[in-house]
Scaffold this active site. Structure first.
Site, PDB file in Angstrom:
ATOM      1  CE  LYS A  70      -3.161  -2.833  -0.237  1.00 49.47           C
ATOM      2  NZ  LYS A  70      -4.285  -3.415   0.443  1.00 49.47           N
TER       3      LYS A  70
HETATM    4  C1  LIG Z   1      -5.224  -4.581   0.690  1.00 48.21           C
HETATM    5  C2  LIG Z   1      -6.705  -4.447   0.598  1.00 48.21           C
HETATM    6  C3  LIG Z   1      -7.543  -4.791   1.674  1.00 48.21           C
HETATM    7  C4  LIG Z   1      -7.057  -5.506   2.888  1.00 48.21           C
HETATM    8  O1  LIG Z   1      -6.055  -4.907   3.598  1.00 48.21           O
HETATM    9  P1  LIG Z   1      -5.275  -5.752   4.724  1.00 48.21           P
HETATM   10  O2  LIG Z   1      -4.586  -4.686   5.528  1.00 48.21           O
HETATM   11  O3  LIG Z   1      -4.317  -6.636   4.009  1.00 48.21           O
HETATM   12  O4  LIG Z   1      -6.263  -6.498   5.507  1.00 48.21           O
HETATM   13  C5  LIG Z   1      -8.882  -4.543   1.551  1.00 48.21           C
HETATM   14  N1  LIG Z   1      -9.409  -4.011   0.434  1.00 48.21           N
HETATM   15  C6  LIG Z   1      -8.644  -3.695  -0.626  1.00 48.21           C
HETATM   16  C7  LIG Z   1      -9.299  -3.088  -1.837  1.00 48.21           C
HETATM   17  C8  LIG Z   1      -7.277  -3.922  -0.591  1.00 48.21           C
HETATM   18  O5  LIG Z   1      -6.531  -3.664  -1.665  1.00 48.21           O
END
Ligand SMILES: *Cc1c(COP(=O)(O)O)cnc(C)c1O
Length: 388
Positions: free
Chosen positions: A186
């Site tokens: 992210k």
């Molecule tokens: C990465 C992601 C999540 C989940 O995030 P985590 O921190 O890994 O639980 C949820 N929704 C979207 C669209 C994502 O890309």
């Protein structure tokens, strides 16, 4: 022209500097590793940056989705509207809560859900809408807010891709309820981690309780602040708190988010320019409303007919040329469990399916260079030449 790089280029890599490392080391030396002062500082910095009313740091965004479903009392008989072009976690949790996911199709060019498609899916059982801000671009959230308000339906924005993203001059998170992710791919990372934020402070309090056994206080409060050593369970909760080790990383990463996002934007601009000459590669379209894009991903679609090869083969060929790619996302409704348990089939969500077969995320991260982009573009050209 270098056709094959000597070194593998991953599709994403976190940008970690000496300050990040020093912050984590400081926590390791401090004697307090789990939720404590660093987590509180990160939550405050997050509120200051996004403008949200209250924030709770968690072990992941998925944890945040679990807790909010619980806090809102979503369960059997309730419908939750969400796209199938998303990460599987949201849909899994809706099902695990005993509720019914109702999939809406996305725009074929932006991969965003539209207020119209959500409106068409509303029923008397709709309890919650979970739109996804995709790849760094915001959904048209204003009319979706209005849809929810009028009908007493909850709205939780999946903002995993949208730290710093703006819709009509407002940062995502500053209004309503949103969940962010700090997974290493992210825009900023805490290793694993997430942030729940909302302007509904009662909901924030409820999430704060539920994320740590339902006690209403953290271990740090009990040990160090001398507060409520006898804290008792107010309601059964989970264990989804963020550690100070992670929060320290979050603090130094958040301080660089604008720098990261402008670097991503610059690189995305170079990609768009360079890829414009390649007919088989179709980048995503821009939504028609005012926004600030934060380029979490650089998603393209492969025109498989024109290219004469499948997207999966395209990804494999790029890998053989030392170029990593990602797939965001494979349509959730066509995955085994959802096909078999919900009777989902091809044809139900045409735009989602068309994209699910053709999308591919090209390498994009702040420490990449224009030379890396050259390598990606040259590798794509070489793959397409070979398939002719
Ligand atoms: C990465 C992601 C999540 C989940 O995030 P985590 O921190 O890994 O639980 C949820 N929704 C979207 C669209 C994502 O890309």
């Amino acid at each position: 022209m270098r056709i094959k790089r000597n070194e593998f280029l991953p599709f994403s890599r976190p940008s970690i500097n000496e300050k990040d490392i020093a912050g984590v080391v400081e926590v390791l030396r401090s004697g307090w590793l789990t939720t404590g002062p660093k987590t509180a500082e990160f939550e405050q910095a997050f509120c200051d940056y996004t403008g949200c009313g209250g924030a709770v740091a968690l072990s992941s965004a998925t944890a945040g989705m679990h807790l909010v479903l619980e806090a809102l009392g979503i369960g059997p008989g309730d419908e939750v509207i969400t796209p199938s072009m998303t990460w599987v976690s949201t849909v899994n949790l809706i099902v695990l809560a005993g509720a019914t996911p109702v999939f809406v199709d996305v725009d074929r060019d932006t991969l965003l859900v539209s207020p119209e498609s959500i409106k068409a899916s509303l029923t008397d059982s709709t309890k919650l809408i979970v739109p996804v801000h995709f790849a760094g671009a915001p959904v048209d959230i204003e009319p979706i807010r209005k849809l929810a308000e009028g009908k007493n339906i909850f709205l939780v924005e999946d903002a995993a891709h949208a730290l710093g993203t703006e819709f009509k001059g407002e940062r995502i998170g500053c209004r309503g309820t949103s969940i962010f992710s700090f997974h290493p791919i992210k825009n900023i990372t805490t290793g694993e981690g997430g942030m729940f934020c909302s302007d509904d402070l009662e909901l924030v309090d409820c999430i704060r309780r539920l994320k740590f056994h339902g006690l209403g206080v953290d271990a740090y409060d009990r040990n160090m602040q001398g507060r409520s050593p006898q804290a008792e369970v107010l309601e059964p909760g989970y264990k989804y708190n963020m550690m100070d080790i992670s929060a320290a990383l979050g603090i130094t990463q958040l301080a660089r988010v604008e720098e990261f996002n402008s670097r991503r934007t610059k690189l995305a601009g170079i990609y768009r320019e360079r890829l414009a000459q390649i007919d088989e590669i179709i980048p995503l379209g821009n939504p028609p409303y005012p926004l600030k894009h934060t380029w979490h991903l650089f998603v393209v679609r492969l025109d498989t007919d024109r290219a004469g090869l499948s997207r999966d083969d395209f990804m494999l060929e790029l890998k053989q040329r030392n170029i990593g790619t990602g797939l965001h996302f494979r349509a959730v409704h066509l995955q085994k469990y959802y096909r078999e348990s919900m009777g989902m089939r091809r044809g139900m969500l045409p735009n989602t399916e068309w994209n699910s077969d053709r999308i591919c995320s090209l390498p994009l991260f702040p420490d990449m260079t224009p030379d890396d982009i050259n390598d990606v573009v040259n590798a794509i050209k070489s793959v397409l030449r070979k398939s002719k």
